[in-house]
Design a protein around this motif. Structure first.
Motif, PDB file in Angstrom:
ATOM      1  N   HIS A   1       9.094   8.153  -8.682  1.00 27.19           N
ATOM      2  CA  HIS A   1       9.350   6.723  -8.576  1.00 27.19           C
ATOM      3  C   HIS A   1       8.231   5.905  -9.200  1.00 27.19           C
ATOM      4  O   HIS A   1       8.476   4.863  -9.829  1.00 27.19           O
ATOM      5  CB  HIS A   1       9.546   6.323  -7.114  1.00 27.19           C
ATOM      6  CG  HIS A   1       9.890   4.872  -6.946  1.00 27.19           C
ATOM      7  ND1 HIS A   1       8.931   3.891  -6.754  1.00 27.19           N
ATOM      8  CD2 HIS A   1      11.081   4.236  -6.958  1.00 27.19           C
ATOM      9  CE1 HIS A   1       9.527   2.717  -6.657  1.00 27.19           C
ATOM     10  NE2 HIS A   1      10.830   2.890  -6.767  1.00 27.19           N
TER      11      HIS A   1
ATOM     12  N   TYR B   1      14.199  10.001  -3.177  1.00 28.80           N
ATOM     13  CA  TYR B   1      13.250   8.992  -2.729  1.00 28.80           C
ATOM     14  C   TYR B   1      13.784   7.592  -3.032  1.00 28.80           C
ATOM     15  O   TYR B   1      14.243   7.301  -4.149  1.00 28.80           O
ATOM     16  CB  TYR B   1      11.910   9.190  -3.433  1.00 28.80           C
ATOM     17  CG  TYR B   1      10.818   8.266  -2.971  1.00 28.80           C
ATOM     18  CD1 TYR B   1      10.175   8.492  -1.754  1.00 28.80           C
ATOM     19  CD2 TYR B   1      10.413   7.185  -3.747  1.00 28.80           C
ATOM     20  CE1 TYR B   1       9.149   7.652  -1.324  1.00 28.80           C
ATOM     21  CE2 TYR B   1       9.395   6.342  -3.335  1.00 28.80           C
ATOM     22  CZ  TYR B   1       8.770   6.576  -2.115  1.00 28.80           C
ATOM     23  OH  TYR B   1       7.762   5.752  -1.691  1.00 28.80           O
TER      24      TYR B   1
ATOM     25  N   GLU C   1      13.051   4.459   3.005  1.00 34.79           N
ATOM     26  CA  GLU C   1      12.298   5.628   3.459  1.00 34.79           C
ATOM     27  C   GLU C   1      12.010   5.549   4.953  1.00 34.79           C
ATOM     28  O   GLU C   1      12.221   6.513   5.694  1.00 34.79           O
ATOM     29  CB  GLU C   1      11.000   5.776   2.666  1.00 34.79           C
ATOM     30  CG  GLU C   1      11.187   6.298   1.263  1.00 34.79           C
ATOM     31  CD  GLU C   1      11.796   7.685   1.231  1.00 34.79           C
ATOM     32  OE1 GLU C   1      11.308   8.576   1.964  1.00 34.79           O
ATOM     33  OE2 GLU C   1      12.774   7.884   0.488  1.00 34.79           O
TER      34      GLU C   1
ATOM     35  N   PRO D   1      12.355   3.758  -1.813  1.00 28.25           N
ATOM     36  CA  PRO D   1      11.377   3.065  -0.980  1.00 28.25           C
ATOM     37  C   PRO D   1      11.956   2.117   0.054  1.00 28.25           C
ATOM     38  O   PRO D   1      11.431   2.020   1.168  1.00 28.25           O
ATOM     39  CB  PRO D   1      10.511   2.312  -2.001  1.00 28.25           C
ATOM     40  CG  PRO D   1      10.609   3.122  -3.239  1.00 28.25           C
ATOM     41  CD  PRO D   1      12.020   3.655  -3.254  1.00 28.25           C
TER      42      PRO D   1
ATOM     43  N   ALA E   1       8.232  10.525  -4.647  1.00 30.58           N
ATOM     44  CA  ALA E   1       7.390   9.342  -4.773  1.00 30.58           C
ATOM     45  C   ALA E   1       6.674   9.287  -6.122  1.00 30.58           C
ATOM     46  O   ALA E   1       6.551   8.215  -6.735  1.00 30.58           O
ATOM     47  CB  ALA E   1       6.376   9.310  -3.629  1.00 30.58           C
TER      48      ALA E   1
END
Length: 394
Positions: free
Chosen positions: A355, A279, A284, A281, A352
């Motif tokens: 994270h 993951y 993504e 961000p 996620a």
């Protein structure tokens, strides 16, 4: 410590190294490489040339009753324009499989890198000595792990007792290919990269072909994997393709097939695990290219941003979400005729929720604790009961 006249000098040769695919004899020492000469001749950029020469997972391995060890090295220190000073690379001593010491050298060659301008310049520096002392005097298996992110020339090895070749065999060899996270970016020690953590937990010998910025489905890398003996192989694909904005969806699928086809030429039935991206961000749902955040660099911080437009995914630009779906589809298709091919969703290693608890400090790379977290998860999912690398799959 024994007196100076009792020191034994052992030539540093390829036979003392584990985790390197090749060595280069230079005027300033032996330089381990993680790609063979045939591949290095085809490298198109300085980033990959630098990354493959950084000895992630490479270690000296021997047996000795030495109580003191000295290793002369020429280290390459990287200096990034506008970024904080990097810590010195660590040399880790492992005795009979257990941590036994750490050391570093304060200087060496200096590689100055300006990421904004895309330039590199090297200034030669001195030979320095790494020392480990006060070791037990009985015969023992010794490993010296080289800094995972610091190119290192090996000049001389001295011990106060004779050196014997390290025992070989007995453990499966796991070859892993991936990006900067697999290489070890933001890990603080060579045994602390997530592949090294996973290898220790899985009781395997590791060959780490993780290259910062260099997991780009290059055919020469596939040929290197094809030609390297291994009992287990994993390839982590995706983040660098997006970072570099290297290709569109139309090219990506066939490139993955070609990469896997080449590996299978040399390893037709070896367990082969395809790992999709962790993951991240910024990528993504936003394509690359990735770039350093100039405003952060003015504040002395290294931070990365994505400069792409999410709307362009309709035209085939790649995001991590798109790549995960495509890799899962490709593995499902190929597994119908390749029962030794497996898939691991990178979100199962770092998703996620992870994270939210353990954010990526620079937007791309995990911190040392998260490297361990990822390595532990990989070990459980790949080497654990029912995993594609579990011993019963031999």
């Amino acid at each position: 410590m024994r007196t100076e006249h009792e020191w034994t000098t052992t030539p540093v040769t390829a036979g003392l190294l584990r985790g390197a695919l090749d060595v280069e004899h230079t005027e300033r020492g032996l330089l381990p490489h993680r790609l063979p000469a045939s591949a290095r001749r085809q490298i198109p950029d300085g980033q990959l040339a630098m990354a493959e020469s950084q000895p992630s997972g490479v270690r000296l391995a021997f047996r000795s009753g030495a109580t003191a060890i000295e290793l002369d090295v020429v280290a390459t220190k990287r200096v990034y324009a506008g970024a904080p000073t990097r810590p010195d690379g660590l040399y880790e001593l492992v005795v009979d499989g257990r941590p036994a010491g750490r050391a570093s050298v304060p200087d060496g060659d200096v590689l100055s890198i300006d990421m904004a301008a895309g330039t590199m310049e090297t200034r030669p520096g001195p030979v320095r000595t790494v020392r480990f002392t006060e070791l037990a005097g009985e015969e023992k298996d010794i490993e010296i792990w080289l800094p995972h992110d610091e190119t290192t020339r090996l000049v001389a090895l001295r011990t106060d007792a004779p050196v014997l070749p390290a025992p070989t065999g007995g453990r499966r060899v796991w070859l892993h290919h991936g990006s900067s996270i697999s290489h070890g970016s933001n890990a603080t020690a060579p045994t602390g990269t997530w592949p090294a953590v996973a290898a220790a937990l899985g009781a395997v010998e590791m060959v780490n072909l993780g290259f910062g910025g260099g997991a780009l489905l290059d055919p020469f890398t596939a040929r290197a994997i094809r030609d390297t003996p291994a009992d287990l192989i994993s390839v982590k694909i995706g983040i660098n393709i997006v970072n570099a904005d290297l290709m569109r969806l139309r090219a990506f699928g066939p490139a993955v097939h070609g990469f896997l086809d080449t590996i299978r030429e040399g390893h037709p039935t070896t367990p082969l695990l395809v790992v999709s991206p962790l993951y991240c961000p910024i990528h993504e749902n936003t394509p690359g290219p990735c770039a350093p955040d100039i405003s952060a660099m003015r504040e002395g911080r290294l931070q990365f941003i994505s400069t792409g437009d999410p709307a362009e995914t309709a035209a085939g630009k790649l995001t991590l979400t798109v790549i995960r779906d495509e890799l899962a589809r490709i593995v499902r298709q190929r597994a119908a005729t390749d029962p030794h091919l497996h898939h691991l969703d990178g979100l199962d290693l770092y998703g996620a929720a992870d994270h939210a608890e353990r954010p990526l400090p620079d937007g791309l790379h995990p911190d040392p604790a998260t490297h361990r977290h990822i390595g532990e998860r990989f070990a459980r999912l790949a080497f654990g009961d029912g995993g594609p690398f579990a011993p019963e799959h031999r």
